[in-house]
Motif scaffolding. Structure first.
Motif, PDB file in Angstrom:
ATOM      1  N   SER A 365      -1.039  33.495 -22.595  1.00  0.00           N
ATOM      2  CA  SER A 365      -0.138  34.494 -23.148  1.00  0.00           C
ATOM      3  C   SER A 365       1.129  34.474 -22.300  1.00  0.00           C
ATOM      4  CB  SER A 365      -0.800  35.871 -23.088  1.00  0.00           C
ATOM      5  OG  SER A 365      -1.221  36.119 -21.761  1.00  0.00           O
ATOM      6  N   GLU A 371       9.436  36.195 -20.943  1.00  0.00           N
ATOM      7  CA  GLU A 371       9.711  35.646 -22.266  1.00  0.00           C
ATOM      8  C   GLU A 371      10.930  34.732 -22.296  1.00  0.00           C
ATOM      9  OE1 GLU A 371       9.080  38.700 -21.597  1.00  0.00           O
ATOM     10  OE2 GLU A 371       7.412  39.363 -22.837  1.00  0.00           O
ATOM     11  N   HIS A 390       1.816  26.931 -29.074  1.00  0.00           N
ATOM     12  CA  HIS A 390       1.621  28.108 -28.238  1.00  0.00           C
ATOM     13  C   HIS A 390       0.812  29.158 -28.982  1.00  0.00           C
ATOM     14  CE1 HIS A 390       4.922  30.332 -30.243  1.00  0.00           C
ATOM     15  NE2 HIS A 390       5.487  29.161 -30.334  1.00  0.00           N
ATOM     16  N   SER A 391       0.471  30.222 -28.249  1.00  0.00           N
ATOM     17  CA  SER A 391      -0.556  31.123 -28.766  1.00  0.00           C
ATOM     18  C   SER A 391      -0.082  31.995 -29.918  1.00  0.00           C
ATOM     19  CB  SER A 391      -1.126  31.993 -27.633  1.00  0.00           C
ATOM     20  OG  SER A 391      -0.097  32.742 -27.039  1.00  0.00           O
ATOM     21  N   LYS A 392       1.227  32.035 -30.159  1.00  0.00           N
ATOM     22  CA  LYS A 392       1.671  32.755 -31.355  1.00  0.00           C
ATOM     23  C   LYS A 392       1.364  31.940 -32.612  1.00  0.00           C
ATOM     24  CE  LYS A 392       5.570  35.734 -30.158  1.00  0.00           C
ATOM     25  NZ  LYS A 392       7.049  35.776 -30.273  1.00  0.00           N
ATOM     26  N   LEU A 393       1.302  30.630 -32.455  1.00  0.00           N
ATOM     27  CA  LEU A 393       1.120  29.752 -33.611  1.00  0.00           C
ATOM     28  C   LEU A 393      -0.346  29.413 -33.850  1.00  0.00           C
ATOM     29  CD1 LEU A 393       4.048  27.243 -32.929  1.00  0.00           C
ATOM     30  CD2 LEU A 393       4.063  29.228 -34.441  1.00  0.00           C
ATOM     31  N   ASP A 395      -4.653  29.576 -31.999  1.00  0.00           N
ATOM     32  CA  ASP A 395      -5.511  30.242 -31.022  1.00  0.00           C
ATOM     33  C   ASP A 395      -5.735  29.358 -29.800  1.00  0.00           C
ATOM     34  OD1 ASP A 395      -5.780  32.529 -32.505  1.00  0.00           O
ATOM     35  OD2 ASP A 395      -7.556  31.816 -33.551  1.00  0.00           O
TER      36      ASP A 395
ATOM     37  N   ASN B 231      13.889  35.752 -36.270  1.00  0.00           N
ATOM     38  CA  ASN B 231      12.474  36.068 -36.507  1.00  0.00           C
ATOM     39  C   ASN B 231      11.724  34.934 -37.202  1.00  0.00           C
ATOM     40  OD1 ASN B 231      12.124  38.482 -35.253  1.00  0.00           O
ATOM     41  ND2 ASN B 231      12.495  39.756 -37.056  1.00  0.00           N
ATOM     42  N   GLU B 233       9.728  32.977 -36.169  1.00  0.00           N
ATOM     43  CA  GLU B 233       8.336  32.847 -35.723  1.00  0.00           C
ATOM     44  C   GLU B 233       7.473  34.016 -36.175  1.00  0.00           C
ATOM     45  OE1 GLU B 233       7.634  30.199 -31.903  1.00  0.00           O
ATOM     46  OE2 GLU B 233       8.314  32.226 -31.421  1.00  0.00           O
ATOM     47  N   VAL B 234       8.064  34.980 -36.839  1.00  0.00           N
ATOM     48  CA  VAL B 234       7.303  36.184 -37.206  1.00  0.00           C
ATOM     49  C   VAL B 234       6.892  36.101 -38.670  1.00  0.00           C
ATOM     50  CG1 VAL B 234       7.293  38.696 -37.204  1.00  0.00           C
ATOM     51  CG2 VAL B 234       8.713  37.465 -35.548  1.00  0.00           C
ATOM     52  N   GLN B 403      12.104  37.903 -41.528  1.00  0.00           N
ATOM     53  CA  GLN B 403      10.920  37.194 -41.068  1.00  0.00           C
ATOM     54  C   GLN B 403      10.663  36.001 -41.998  1.00  0.00           C
ATOM     55  OE1 GLN B 403       9.263  41.447 -39.397  1.00  0.00           O
ATOM     56  NE2 GLN B 403       7.791  40.156 -40.480  1.00  0.00           N
TER      57      GLN B 403
END
Lengths: 590, 590
Positions: A365, A371, A390-393, A395, B231, B233-234, B403
């Motif tokens: 994380s 950031e 990365h972990s946003k994309l 697991d 955004n 990535e959101v 987004q």
């Protein structure tokens, strides 16, 4: 777009008493001085993430759980870290029956080497891996003398004065983590340590639910649960390390070139996952980064990593293998300036440069505050042709801390009469309290403490102390412990903002005149080569101040003269630049 | 627990060329020098969030979109902000046909007052609210002279040399935001500005989808879309401001005491929501925080806020109303040290102190880097008895940026041949590119630029320049623009870490001996009162160095002597403290 204009003020902010004002606490039901009671006093970990250390006291006997450090805040430039304040324990050294360690992370063990000697070297009890990590770290403190440290098995039972200590296995993102069952004359107290539940962990056993239930049914149930609140704001269950391994597997299976996986240096289970995948796909694994290499060595020696002899190769040999046969595990996923991934990105690494076809996995994380560094790092790697995961994309990381549903599970397993949320900011503790209420705990039985405040148990009843023991920050900077205070920090902050401006006036005491021009030392204020006019104007004005003053006074009043120079030149510099360097006048009399 | 040990190095990190090494770019299909082509050159906004400024050039005519600033990074102590580098435009002032402003946020308008005069005061075209905010800010630059600024209606059409400019209404979290349709001889280019789609906004109209479709169908379709990637990535759609209002309504309806809602100073639509709710429940609204008060005044004057005369009261009168009849809107939701909410929390606010029953709403996202400050602030407020609401718990904030699904909608409305993702870090631009591919755009038609790199369009074909125009940081510090460079910043960083240590030796040139003891000025290094022994040891050693050197050399070699003192005393201080202050030797000859 939103500004980030101001830093916080540098005082240690005691949230219960911001800027010194007395503020009423919600629970004020008792005094620290109730006799023959069980007292639980957190010396840290309740107003921050880090600096975990909790004192348990009964009839003069003291047991301590964890002795951790906290990383400095942004307004503490130059500070290495913060350690717990042990003023409360001064004079009580002989009462300390033992220090129990829950796991080998720095926020739980990082102050052992500093504080154990000051506490009279009480016996320290830790599981094998935690002990290994503590001892390795202790090598950096040669003058501290040896530690009195013992390995415990999870099935052990220790008697420490009035206390009996038992352990239970929990999951966390370092192996060999335990929670603690502390039997006291007032009842059973359970301390979770940092924990999560993982029913399919990698390189570890699932948390021992059966033992938790069994231990907690002793002594007529649990008087109080101290439980990890780090993720009390995060809904749902933590994902399993098995799922993380599957995501990593998928990325690495499809990667046509080298894979660089960056994570925390202590994340042994992530290394195990990478080992498993490397062996599955016939890749070699090279490990780089001091903390990671050290932890892997210790874990390997103690049998906490299952790895074939030929899988791990030195980083210096990585280039001998073709890219599609290599995985590199390294530190630096937080964008830390000196860590391995940053050096790779900036082409300063001795062996590894990014090449097209590399895949870089940020298997962690992002720690709050990092950031922007991490974003910049991702950009640099991408520009050089790396694919980024990365972990946003995906697991590719699992937190080590129980989330909301896990916390409920722990509460339902332990069924405590009282909950003392620990490990986190005050609002996390509160959230944890609300979670406890949601599973049926009475609001009155949730004890939200501040650092230094005691929860007191006597005859089954709970009290919160009105008094608090000292918990203000003890800052470590180089060899200095606690010597950097607000004066030094404030000076650092002022110089960081606008620099320093030293004006040295050499005065002939006979004539009251300046000898030559005032010398000026300026750093961090203006670019000197382009500021000759400004300096010359300052010199002229200082000369006028000095000679005006000595002419008027007939004698040299250096205090007055320094004040004059400081004030007038401070104003002058501000009027010219709108900057406020620290102005330091020096008078040399000859 | 995870460390935050190192800061990034302070050089300006050019991600395409980290630390000066040449790195190949993916697209290198052309030269900046193709004649008679349309060139689109972003001077900022493509490697960061902020500093947005894009140059459009055709046959000598130049149109600029936005002239914004960027807030400094963590490794730039004392810097106020960063403005775009306009070196490329030097000598081209007369070619600039106009500056178009998309909306009134500082990252789009904040450098207008600095740069418009340097660009020869070209005409600036802005919608009414953006113009009002620019002019108000310009009051702080009295020496800059008046701006040549014009109001545009969203239906206007401007002819600026070879370019024709039209506008379309978009949503963002400030009213009067526009996207731009730029008709060029090479084709139609669309620039979204910062945008989101809100089909039920508060105090605003929904983004004008019909006009976007209509404009984009002219000129045979859109050659290129420049679109906001903040955004990218959101996932999903941004929530509507209507939903935010409903959440705020629910909180305020149930609040038994005062409500304090903290948000960004420019978030006019949030103020409108609070006005609506205040009027619904018969509460008064007091507004505090300079930027918020200023923006509300401008918006109110220009009719962008619908409010009854009696609803808004001065903050100084808030205490005359009972708590359940008050809402306070203020700045400081990011934990900024000097903003209103911090002053309230620390009981330093002139009129407002937290009392039990207060509800504090953090009606904003947390800007990366501010998490720890915000956590500490929440704790302080909670300790004083406030209830806290924030966007992790409820929908009390909506982002101003599209987004993933909104970005697809924009792509499907505009149907551009090429996409140039703008506004964001490189990896956000890449994500935006992937989104475009997911709705059917050819990979080749996504142009990922770096700052200073030109997208060149000629006869319907796209090229990326190999050369890049200068875009290195121009830092503003007080009155200085661009004068603080890496030397000054590095000095500030060194002093912030371990302080400064000035050693002044007054030497009698006749005897080569020291006159008296060396003077020592130390700041930010050690606490002086407790370091007398260290200082005394330093003085002894300096004396030995000076007298040894002058005895040996028979003449005073100050350069050599200074080096000796700097090196030896640096080492000595490190050996004693493990700190490395900046050591500055000064030799005064008398």
């Amino acid at each position: 777009m939103t500004p980030r204009q101001f830093r916080k003020p540098i005082e240690h902010r005691d949230p219960a008493s911001p800027r010194g004002e007395p503020v009423s606490l919600e629970h004020q039901r008792g005094e620290l001085e109730i006799a023959d009671a069980l007292k639980i006093i957190p010396l840290g970990g309740l107003e921050e993430v880090g600096r975990n250390m909790t004192v348990f006291e009964y009839k003069g006997d003291i047991v301590i759980v964890d002795v951790g450090l906290q990383f400095p805040e942004e307004d503490m430039p130059g500070i290495d870290y913060i350690i717990p304040n042990i003023e409360y324990l001064k004079g009580k050294e002989k009462q300390i029956q033992g220090i129990i360690i829950t796991h080998g992370h720095l926020d739980h063990i990082g102050a052992v080497s500093h504080l154990a000697p000051k506490l009279g070297n009480p016996p320290i009890y830790a599981t094998a891996l935690s002990r290994g990590i503590i001892l390795k770290r202790h090598d950096d403190f040669p003058s501290a003398g040896p530690l009195n440290i013992h390995v415990v098995q999870k099935t052990d039972s220790l008697t420490l004065g009035h206390f009996k200590v038992q352990f239970f296995h929990v999951n966390h993102n370092i192996p060999d983590s335990v929670g603690i069952a502390l039997h006291t004359p007032e009842g059973l107290v359970v301390h979770t340590g940092d924990f999560k539940f993982d029913h399919s962990p990698i390189g570890d056993e699932p948390a021992d639910l059966a033992r938790i239930v069994q231990l907690c049914s002793e002594d007529g149930g649990v008087l109080a649960l101290l439980s990890d609140s780090t993720n009390a704001e995060v809904p749902g269950y933590t994902i399993s390390e098995r799922q993380v391994q599957e995501s990593l597997d998928e990325i690495i299976k499809q990667a046509e070139g080298r894979v660089i996986a960056a994570t925390f240096g202590s994340l042994i289970s992530r290394i195990q996952q990478l080992i498993n995948i490397a062996e599955k796909y016939g890749r070699k694994l090279a490990i780089d980064g001091y903390s990671m290499r050290t932890n892997v060595e210790i874990a390997r020696e103690l049998g906490f990593l299952k790895v074939r002899k030929e899988t791990i190769i030195p980083i210096g040999e990585a280039h001998r293998h073709s890219p599609e046969k290599m995985i590199i595990a390294c530190t630096g996923a937080q964008g830390e300036g000196d860590a391995v991934l940053m050096r790779i990105a900036h082409r300063e690494h001795k062996f590894i440069h990014i090449q097209k076809g590399d895949s870089v996995i940020f298997s962690s994380s992002v720690v709050p505050g990092n950031e922007r560094s991490v974003s910049a790092l991702k950009d640099i790697l991408m520009y050089q042709g790396a694919k980024i995961f990365h972990s946003k994309l995906m697991d590719v990381h699992a937190s080590g801390h129980a989330q909301v549903e896990d916390l409920k599970l722990m509460l339902n397993l332990v069924k405590p009469k009282h909950l003392i949320p620990i490990h986190g900011n005050h609002f996390m503790l509160r959230m944890h309290g609300e979670i406890a209420e949601s599973v049926g705990m009475l609001q009155d039985h949730v004890l939200i403490l501040t650092n230094g405040q005691a929860a007191i148990f006597k005859d089954g009843k709970a009290y919160l102390s009105k008094k608090r023991v000292p918990t203000n920050y003890v800052m470590v900077d180089g060899l200095g412990i606690g010597d950097v205070g607000s004066v030094v920090l404030r000076d650092r902050q002022v110089m960081a903002q606008d620099g320093i401006f030293v004006i040295i006036s050499t005065i002939d005491t006979g004539t009251g005149k300046l000898k030559g021009n005032p010398d000026i030392i300026s750093r961090g204020f203006v670019y000197l080569r382009e500021s000759q006019q400004l300096l010359s104007d300052v010199r002229k004005r200082v000369r006028a101040i000095v000679e005006g003053s000595t002419a008027k006074e007939h004698t040299l009043n250096t205090v007055y003269l320094k004040d004059e120079i400081r004030n007038k030149m401070g104003q002058f510099l501000f009027s010219r630049t709108e900057r406020r360097p620290m102005v330091i006048p020096v008078i040399i009399e000859v």
